[in-house]
Scaffold this motif. Structure first.
Motif, PDB file in Angstrom:
ATOM      1  N   GLN A  93      44.395  39.768  25.121  1.00  0.00           N
ATOM      2  CA  GLN A  93      43.121  40.516  25.600  1.00  0.00           C
ATOM      3  C   GLN A  93      42.647  39.534  26.812  1.00  0.00           C
ATOM      4  O   GLN A  93      42.194  39.978  27.717  1.00  0.00           O
ATOM      5  CB  GLN A  93      42.281  41.014  24.346  1.00  0.00           C
ATOM      6  N   GLY A  94      42.797  38.359  26.478  1.00  0.00           N
ATOM      7  CA  GLY A  94      42.027  37.353  27.388  1.00  0.00           C
ATOM      8  C   GLY A  94      42.936  37.376  28.511  1.00  0.00           C
ATOM      9  O   GLY A  94      42.406  37.468  29.940  1.00  0.00           O
ATOM     10  N   VAL A  95      44.278  37.399  28.524  1.00  0.00           N
ATOM     11  CA  VAL A  95      45.264  37.455  29.630  1.00  0.00           C
ATOM     12  C   VAL A  95      45.040  38.828  30.586  1.00  0.00           C
ATOM     13  O   VAL A  95      44.943  38.914  31.796  1.00  0.00           O
ATOM     14  CB  VAL A  95      46.672  37.323  29.390  1.00  0.00           C
ATOM     15  N   ALA A  96      45.014  39.791  29.778  1.00  0.00           N
ATOM     16  CA  ALA A  96      44.667  41.227  30.337  1.00  0.00           C
ATOM     17  C   ALA A  96      43.224  41.184  31.202  1.00  0.00           C
ATOM     18  O   ALA A  96      43.356  41.926  32.081  1.00  0.00           O
ATOM     19  CB  ALA A  96      44.590  42.239  29.337  1.00  0.00           C
ATOM     20  N   LEU A  97      42.485  40.525  30.487  1.00  0.00           N
ATOM     21  CA  LEU A  97      41.204  40.702  31.293  1.00  0.00           C
ATOM     22  C   LEU A  97      41.362  39.633  32.536  1.00  0.00           C
ATOM     23  O   LEU A  97      40.651  40.135  33.568  1.00  0.00           O
ATOM     24  CB  LEU A  97      39.836  40.231  30.564  1.00  0.00           C
ATOM     25  N   ALA A  98      41.732  38.717  32.420  1.00  0.00           N
ATOM     26  CA  ALA A  98      41.875  37.827  33.646  1.00  0.00           C
ATOM     27  C   ALA A  98      42.837  38.406  34.640  1.00  0.00           C
ATOM     28  O   ALA A  98      42.530  38.429  35.883  1.00  0.00           O
ATOM     29  CB  ALA A  98      42.692  36.419  33.289  1.00  0.00           C
ATOM     30  N   SER A  99      43.659  39.184  34.353  1.00  0.00           N
ATOM     31  CA  SER A  99      44.507  40.080  35.258  1.00  0.00           C
ATOM     32  C   SER A  99      43.808  41.115  35.889  1.00  0.00           C
ATOM     33  O   SER A  99      43.875  41.293  37.098  1.00  0.00           O
ATOM     34  CB  SER A  99      45.713  40.535  34.524  1.00  0.00           C
ATOM     35  N   GLY A 100      42.893  41.618  35.175  1.00  0.00           N
ATOM     36  CA  GLY A 100      42.036  42.865  35.650  1.00  0.00           C
ATOM     37  C   GLY A 100      41.039  42.491  36.639  1.00  0.00           C
ATOM     38  O   GLY A 100      40.916  42.888  37.808  1.00  0.00           O
ATOM     39  N   ILE A 101      40.460  41.285  36.289  1.00  0.00           N
ATOM     40  CA  ILE A 101      39.486  40.615  37.135  1.00  0.00           C
ATOM     41  C   ILE A 101      40.153  40.130  38.393  1.00  0.00           C
ATOM     42  O   ILE A 101      39.507  40.510  39.575  1.00  0.00           O
ATOM     43  CB  ILE A 101      38.661  39.379  36.471  1.00  0.00           C
ATOM     44  N   PHE A 102      41.369  39.570  38.326  1.00  0.00           N
ATOM     45  CA  PHE A 102      41.949  39.217  39.585  1.00  0.00           C
ATOM     46  C   PHE A 102      42.482  40.496  40.555  1.00  0.00           C
ATOM     47  O   PHE A 102      42.546  40.354  41.733  1.00  0.00           O
ATOM     48  CB  PHE A 102      43.246  38.365  39.503  1.00  0.00           C
ATOM     49  N   GLY A 103      43.059  41.427  39.799  1.00  0.00           N
ATOM     50  CA  GLY A 103      43.391  42.429  40.485  1.00  0.00           C
ATOM     51  C   GLY A 103      42.378  43.282  41.404  1.00  0.00           C
ATOM     52  O   GLY A 103      42.385  43.591  42.260  1.00  0.00           O
ATOM     53  N   ILE A 104      41.147  43.343  40.577  1.00  0.00           N
ATOM     54  CA  ILE A 104      39.809  43.806  41.483  1.00  0.00           C
ATOM     55  C   ILE A 104      39.664  42.666  42.746  1.00  0.00           C
ATOM     56  O   ILE A 104      39.312  43.352  43.747  1.00  0.00           O
ATOM     57  CB  ILE A 104      38.812  44.158  40.318  1.00  0.00           C
ATOM     58  N   TRP A 105      39.627  41.637  42.404  1.00  0.00           N
ATOM     59  CA  TRP A 105      39.339  40.610  43.394  1.00  0.00           C
ATOM     60  C   TRP A 105      40.262  40.674  44.639  1.00  0.00           C
ATOM     61  O   TRP A 105      39.752  40.726  45.661  1.00  0.00           O
ATOM     62  CB  TRP A 105      39.272  39.151  42.944  1.00  0.00           C
ATOM     63  N   THR A 106      41.458  41.280  44.613  1.00  0.00           N
ATOM     64  CA  THR A 106      42.438  41.527  45.463  1.00  0.00           C
ATOM     65  C   THR A 106      41.931  42.414  46.412  1.00  0.00           C
ATOM     66  O   THR A 106      42.398  42.624  47.585  1.00  0.00           O
ATOM     67  CB  THR A 106      43.716  41.499  45.022  1.00  0.00           C
ATOM     68  N   ARG A 107      41.231  43.580  45.957  1.00  0.00           N
ATOM     69  CA  ARG A 107      40.947  44.857  46.726  1.00  0.00           C
ATOM     70  C   ARG A 107      39.826  44.288  47.636  1.00  0.00           C
ATOM     71  O   ARG A 107      39.501  44.950  48.471  1.00  0.00           O
ATOM     72  CB  ARG A 107      40.498  45.727  45.688  1.00  0.00           C
ATOM     73  N   PHE A 108      39.144  43.390  47.362  1.00  0.00           N
ATOM     74  CA  PHE A 108      37.987  42.911  48.160  1.00  0.00           C
ATOM     75  C   PHE A 108      38.451  41.887  49.144  1.00  0.00           C
ATOM     76  O   PHE A 108      37.444  41.160  49.834  1.00  0.00           O
ATOM     77  CB  PHE A 108      36.856  42.518  47.210  1.00  0.00           C
ATOM     78  N   GLN A 109      39.739  41.573  49.516  1.00  0.00           N
ATOM     79  CA  GLN A 109      39.942  40.617  50.238  1.00  0.00           C
ATOM     80  C   GLN A 109      40.208  41.260  51.636  1.00  0.00           C
ATOM     81  O   GLN A 109      40.747  40.547  52.432  1.00  0.00           O
ATOM     82  CB  GLN A 109      41.247  39.998  49.876  1.00  0.00           C
ATOM     83  N   GLY A 110      40.180  42.497  51.988  1.00  0.00           N
ATOM     84  CA  GLY A 110      40.565  43.026  53.190  1.00  0.00           C
ATOM     85  C   GLY A 110      39.291  42.786  54.146  1.00  0.00           C
ATOM     86  O   GLY A 110      38.086  42.264  53.643  1.00  0.00           O
ATOM     87  N   LYS A 111      39.379  43.151  55.422  1.00  0.00           N
ATOM     88  CA  LYS A 111      38.361  42.696  56.566  1.00  0.00           C
ATOM     89  C   LYS A 111      37.265  43.693  56.493  1.00  0.00           C
ATOM     90  O   LYS A 111      36.282  43.489  56.882  1.00  0.00           O
ATOM     91  CB  LYS A 111      38.924  43.185  57.837  1.00  0.00           C
ATOM     92  N   ASP A 112      37.439  44.818  55.614  1.00  0.00           N
ATOM     93  CA  ASP A 112      36.061  45.806  55.360  1.00  0.00           C
ATOM     94  C   ASP A 112      35.263  45.284  54.285  1.00  0.00           C
ATOM     95  O   ASP A 112      34.157  45.994  54.468  1.00  0.00           O
ATOM     96  CB  ASP A 112      36.791  47.466  54.992  1.00  0.00           C
ATOM     97  N   GLY A 113      35.615  44.357  53.629  1.00  0.00           N
ATOM     98  CA  GLY A 113      34.676  43.987  52.502  1.00  0.00           C
ATOM     99  C   GLY A 113      34.557  44.727  51.400  1.00  0.00           C
ATOM    100  O   GLY A 113      35.103  45.684  51.041  1.00  0.00           O
TER     101      GLY A 113
END
Length: 245
Positions: A93-113
């Protein structure tokens, strides 16, 4: 040592097969249809965002949903002590949580913010899901490392822990479904992708696969265990007559 019933073996088998199918589909989508994750008028600089855009479904589906589903099934197939099962469950579950946080972080890396990407039902459900999952994991972590609590308190919290775990897992799958629908709608309206194109079929199949694997995982989680059935007293008419005589 824990024993897995014969009725649970097909559930565990089909859960792994459907999970593998979902993983293959999301990998195939991300690798074979790269242009769908690029801006419409892309430049060499904007093309760098392809990595982040493709990583989002990979980490959210494989890292978050499939691994958390496997963590739910740990108590059904892993032999050994209860402490071992809880530790493996907590780690997955810790691995899944870390993957989810990183997955959301990738959506905020575009130029729109951040603000431009936080507007849809999919994004709202995703944030709620990660917050619930994080709180659930923290509660399990504290319970695992602080075992001196009164047993009655732990037993009272256990049903809520199970309910929130299954609810959050179902919410994660529902969030992924809304994301697939949002992406497919964008492709069909903005990129003129045909409704019967190969990519549309892949995305729809991925959505059906997620619905299938979630149903199997939840069914396996709520099905009665072999030990509980074995220790349950069986009453018959003969025993009642003997006890009354």
């Amino acid at each position: 040592m824990a024993t897995v019933t014969f009725s649970q073996v097909p559930l565990l088998f089909f859960a792994r097969i459907s999970g593998l199918l979902v993983a293959v589909l999301v990998l195939f989508w991300a690798l074979s249809f790269k242009s769908s994750f690029l801006p419409r008028h892309s430049s060499s600089q904007e093309d760098q965002g392809l990595i982040y855009a493709a990583l989002h479904p990979l980490f959210m589906v494989i890292g978050f949903i499939l691994i958390s589903g496997e963590a739910i099934l740990v108590h059904r197939w892993l032999p050994g002590s209860r402490s071992l099962k809880k530790s493996v469950h907590l780690c997955l579950q810790g691995v899944a949580l870390a993957s989810g946080i990183f997955g959301i972080w990738t959506r905020f890396q575009g130029k729109d913010g951040i603000v431009a990407n936080f507007y849809s039902l999919h994004s709202w459900m995703g944030l709620i899901c990660i917050l619930l999952f994080g709180a659930q994991w923290l509660m399990g972590f504290l319970s695992f490392w602080h075992r001196g609590e009164v047993r009655t308190v732990r037993l009272r919290l256990l049903p809520w822990h199970i309910f929130l775990g299954l609810y959050t897992y179902g919410l994660a799958v529902a969030t992924a479904e809304t994301g697939l629908l949002e992406k497919l709608t964008f492709l069909q309206t903005q990129r003129n992708v045909s409704k019967h194109s190969p990519e549309s079929m892949v995305v729809n199949s991925l959505g059906l696969g997620l619905a299938l694997v979630s149903g199997i995982v939840i069914l396996a989680a709520v099905s009665p265990k072999y030990e509980a059935l074995q220790t349950k007293p069986i009453y018959s008419t003969h025993t009642k007559k003997c006890s009354s005589s």
